[in-house]
Structures are given as C-alpha cells and as structure tokens.
Design a protein around this motif. Structure first.
Motif, PDB file in Angstrom:
ATOM      1  N   ARG A 163      56.886  90.659  83.334  1.00  0.00           N
ATOM      2  CA  ARG A 163      56.448  91.981  82.887  1.00  0.00           C
ATOM      3  C   ARG A 163      57.344  92.500  81.764  1.00  0.00           C
ATOM      4  O   ARG A 163      58.555  92.255  81.751  1.00  0.00           O
ATOM      5  N   VAL A 164      56.712  93.220  80.837  1.00  0.00           N
ATOM      6  CA  VAL A 164      57.453  93.883  79.754  1.00  0.00           C
ATOM      7  C   VAL A 164      57.054  95.354  79.802  1.00  0.00           C
ATOM      8  O   VAL A 164      56.133  95.791  79.088  1.00  0.00           O
ATOM      9  N   PRO A 165      57.708  96.151  80.639  1.00  0.00           N
ATOM     10  CA  PRO A 165      57.302  97.549  80.810  1.00  0.00           C
ATOM     11  C   PRO A 165      57.294  98.350  79.514  1.00  0.00           C
ATOM     12  O   PRO A 165      56.489  99.268  79.347  1.00  0.00           O
ATOM     13  N   GLU A 166      58.178  97.980  78.575  1.00  0.00           N
ATOM     14  CA  GLU A 166      58.287  98.735  77.325  1.00  0.00           C
ATOM     15  C   GLU A 166      56.993  98.695  76.498  1.00  0.00           C
ATOM     16  O   GLU A 166      56.740  99.581  75.682  1.00  0.00           O
ATOM     17  N   VAL A 167      56.156  97.679  76.721  1.00  0.00           N
ATOM     18  CA  VAL A 167      54.931  97.543  75.933  1.00  0.00           C
ATOM     19  C   VAL A 167      53.920  98.651  76.257  1.00  0.00           C
ATOM     20  O   VAL A 167      53.034  98.941  75.456  1.00  0.00           O
ATOM     21  N   LYS A 168      54.094  99.287  77.390  1.00  0.00           N
ATOM     22  CA  LYS A 168      53.101 100.276  77.818  1.00  0.00           C
ATOM     23  C   LYS A 168      53.035 101.492  76.890  1.00  0.00           C
ATOM     24  O   LYS A 168      51.964 102.077  76.707  1.00  0.00           O
TER      25      LYS A 168
ATOM     26  N   ALA B 159      40.528  96.513  77.663  1.00  0.00           N
ATOM     27  CA  ALA B 159      41.550  95.477  77.486  1.00  0.00           C
ATOM     28  C   ALA B 159      42.962  96.062  77.493  1.00  0.00           C
ATOM     29  O   ALA B 159      43.897  95.454  78.030  1.00  0.00           O
ATOM     30  N   LEU B 160      43.116  97.252  76.919  1.00  0.00           N
ATOM     31  CA  LEU B 160      44.437  97.896  76.907  1.00  0.00           C
ATOM     32  C   LEU B 160      44.839  98.353  78.298  1.00  0.00           C
ATOM     33  O   LEU B 160      45.999  98.202  78.711  1.00  0.00           O
ATOM     34  N   LEU B 161      43.888  98.912  79.039  1.00  0.00           N
ATOM     35  CA  LEU B 161      44.184  99.346  80.415  1.00  0.00           C
ATOM     36  C   LEU B 161      44.570  98.151  81.277  1.00  0.00           C
ATOM     37  O   LEU B 161      45.496  98.228  82.091  1.00  0.00           O
ATOM     38  N   TRP B 162      43.871  97.036  81.095  1.00  0.00           N
ATOM     39  CA  TRP B 162      44.158  95.833  81.870  1.00  0.00           C
ATOM     40  C   TRP B 162      45.534  95.276  81.503  1.00  0.00           C
ATOM     41  O   TRP B 162      46.302  94.839  82.370  1.00  0.00           O
ATOM     42  N   CYS B 163      45.871  95.317  80.219  1.00  0.00           N
ATOM     43  CA  CYS B 163      47.192  94.847  79.780  1.00  0.00           C
ATOM     44  C   CYS B 163      48.297  95.705  80.383  1.00  0.00           C
ATOM     45  O   CYS B 163      49.311  95.187  80.869  1.00  0.00           O
TER      46      CYS B 163
ATOM     47  N   ALA C 221      46.094 105.913  85.533  1.00  0.00           N
ATOM     48  CA  ALA C 221      47.240 105.202  84.958  1.00  0.00           C
ATOM     49  C   ALA C 221      48.132 106.098  84.099  1.00  0.00           C
ATOM     50  O   ALA C 221      49.072 105.610  83.476  1.00  0.00           O
ATOM     51  N   LYS C 222      47.808 107.409  84.073  1.00  0.00           N
ATOM     52  CA  LYS C 222      48.615 108.394  83.350  1.00  0.00           C
ATOM     53  C   LYS C 222      48.598 108.198  81.833  1.00  0.00           C
ATOM     54  O   LYS C 222      49.595 108.411  81.142  1.00  0.00           O
ATOM     55  N   PHE C 223      47.447 107.787  81.309  1.00  0.00           N
ATOM     56  CA  PHE C 223      47.230 107.788  79.869  1.00  0.00           C
ATOM     57  C   PHE C 223      46.811 109.200  79.475  1.00  0.00           C
ATOM     58  O   PHE C 223      46.188 109.914  80.257  1.00  0.00           O
TER      59      PHE C 223
END
Length: 199
Positions: free
Chosen positions: A116-121, A99-103, A167-169
C-alpha cells in the motif's frame, strides 16, 4: 429466475437497484468478495456475478447492460446515437471516477500492507474532484444523464458518489451534482434496493 451472487455493500448493489428498476425477480447468494462462494462464480473472487440461462456473467456494468438490453428497460437500443452517448457516460464514470475509488480502496485496505502507498490517496482525491467537474459540464439539464430517461450510467454514477462519500472524498455541498443525487436516490427502485441493503 436469475441468480445474483454478492452482498449489497459493494457493486452488487448496482445490480440490485437495476433489477428493482426493471421489476425482475431473482434469488441471491450472499457471497462476500474473495470468499470461496464468490470464487465458485468468478475466479478473481469479485462480486457481483449473475447466473442467467445456466451461464455466468461477471462485472456489474456488463450484468446491468445485459439485463437492460434483454428486457428493453433503462437503456437506449444498441446501434442508436443515444446508446452511444449513454455508453460514453458509462465509460467516463468507470474510467474517471470508479477506477479512482477502487485505487484508493486498494491502497487503504485491500492490498497487502507492505504494498500500500497511502500517500497516493491525496492525489486520487484531487483527480476525482477534477474529473467530477468535467462530468458536471457534460451533464446537461437532466433530470438524468441522458435527459428525461433514466439509464444504466445513472446507477453507476449514483453508486460511485455514495462510495465517494463513505470514503471521505469531497463532494459538492450544493449545485448540479447534489441536486442530481437527490433525484436519483428518491427513485422508488433505489429505495427498494437500499432497504434490502439495510437488511
């Protein structure tokens, strides 16, 4: 014969891997997410979808569990304590990692740009790392999540970890998670499915 709808660069890969583990034959329609071809099988346009006995099943986990139950492979039987524990791992991975990856993906390239809210990443990545640590404490001695038996949540977790890397996690460079990944991607069925993904 089963008909699988989707491309191997997304969750469709999970089903391809599961079907390789079970040595099942199928034909595949290469339908990208959101395409007209995908919407013929799922109104949302999401993939994968599976056609079995003239009926369509959507959602990768539902498809894999249906096939595993039907063929009595890579799963514990329904109604057993082991199956409940297996399903618990599947739900944990879906809720706390997938779910986090999808978000993060939605806020990177899926949602309309003005939504989009890029800061949430950064918060998502922090939560992913925390949740991975919790999962690691539940993993036990392995070699797989359910001990000696390879099951559906192993496919979901391995796919999520690969997705996270792309995704660079942050993923552990060494330790139980890294050792786990080495074991799961070394499986012959993974190699077969990955070869199909590579084209």
């Amino acid at each position: 014969m089963y008909q699988l709808i989707g491309t191997p660069t997304n969750r469709t890969f999970r089903v391809m891997w599961a079907m390789a583990e079970m040595e099942l034959e199928y034909t595949q329609i290469q339908a990208s997410p959101g395409s007209d071809e995908a919407r013929e099988f799922n109104p949302s346009g999401k993939v994968p979808a599976l056609v079995s006995e003239g009926k369509t099943i959507i959602d990768s986990v539902a498809i894999m569990q249906y096939l595993a139950d039907k063929h009595d492979k890579i799963t514990f039987p329904a109604g057993t304590i082991e199956r409940a524990q297996q399903d618990s791992f599947t739900q944990l991975i879906n809720d706390d990692l997938d779910a986090l990856l999808w978000c993060a993906a939605r806020h990177s390239f899926i949602l309309p740009q003005d939504k989009r809210v890029p800061e949430v990443k950064e918060t998502i990545k922090w939560e992913f790392t925390r949740n991975l640590g919790i999962l690691e404490k539940r993993m036990g001695d392995g070699p797989y999540l359910m001990g000696e038996k390879f099951t559906i949540p192993d496919i979901v977790l391995t796919h999520c970890l690969g997705w996270a890397k792309i995704a660079k996690f942050d993923l552990p460079a060494e330790g139980p998670i890294k050792d786990y990944i080495r074991r799961t991607i070394a499986r012959p069925a993974y190699q077969i499915a990955n070869g199909l993904r590579a084209g």
